[in-house]
Motif scaffolding. Structure first.
Motif: not given
Length: 192
Positions: A138-140, A151-155, A158-164, A176-178
């Motif tokens: 998931s990302f936003t 996302m955090e409640r779902l377990g 965070a796996a890093g940031e990126f430019d969409h 964004h954050i993945l």
């Protein structure tokens, strides 16, 4: 990425919610939420009616094609349309593609009730158990605290940031954050 197809389309249930194919009656409330500046705050722009209807057509077309996707979200007790939640294969230009994402968008009146988490948790189970996925992402936008909290409640971790890549380089939403979640049975931590 070759994934299973289901015919007829899948309908998922939670104690309070039904995730189902889209219906024509969903178009009006979806158009209303698509013009709400708060709902669309972390998207490039609000949608006009034609854009909103085109998104419904796309979501329903993918459900008809493969039996799953971004389902319309219905509150069981009232039959009210609440938004959408589901699984999607995002644009292949993303730096972590190919992948399957879990995503949601709810009308503001339905915020704060736990619907996004409840529906997304059911989508994750479907993705792992029925689609056989090893991982769901998931990302936003990095500033979208509400979605990140889901996302955090779902377990998810965070796996890093990126430019969409589909957002303009000057867009304040571009960074964004993945988040990732590995299949619970494969012994991984959820981080790639």
């Amino acid at each position: 990425m070759e994934l299973p197809r289901f015919d007829p389309p899948v309908v998922l249930q939670t104690p309070r919610l039904r995730l189902r194919p889209w219906q024509d009656v969903d178009r009006e409330p979806f158009a209303a939420m698509s013009t709400d500046p708060e709902v669309m705050h972390y998207f490039p722009a609000v949608l006009d009616r034609n854009q909103s209807d085109a998104l419904v057509d796309l979501a329903q077309g993918l459900i008809e094609e493969r039996g799953w996707g971004f389902w319309a979200l219905e509150v069981k007790a009232s039959g009210e349309f609440a938004g959408f939640t589901g699984l999607h294969t995002p644009d292949p230009e993303l730096p972590f593609s190919p992948c399957v994402e879990v995503g949601w968008r709810l009308a503001r009146v339905h915020w704060g009730k736990g619907y996004a988490t409840e529906a997304a948790r059911t989508c994750l189970a479907f993705g792992f158990d029925q689609l056989g996925l090893d991982e769901i992402v998931s990302f936003t936008s990095i500033d979208n605290a509400r979605s990140r909290a889901v996302m955090e409640r779902l377990g998810m971790e965070a796996a890093g940031e990126f430019d969409h890549p589909l957002l303009h380089p000057n867009s304040p939403l571009r960074r964004h954050i993945l988040y990732r979640l590995a299949h619970p049975g494969n012994g991984e931590t959820g981080i790639a």
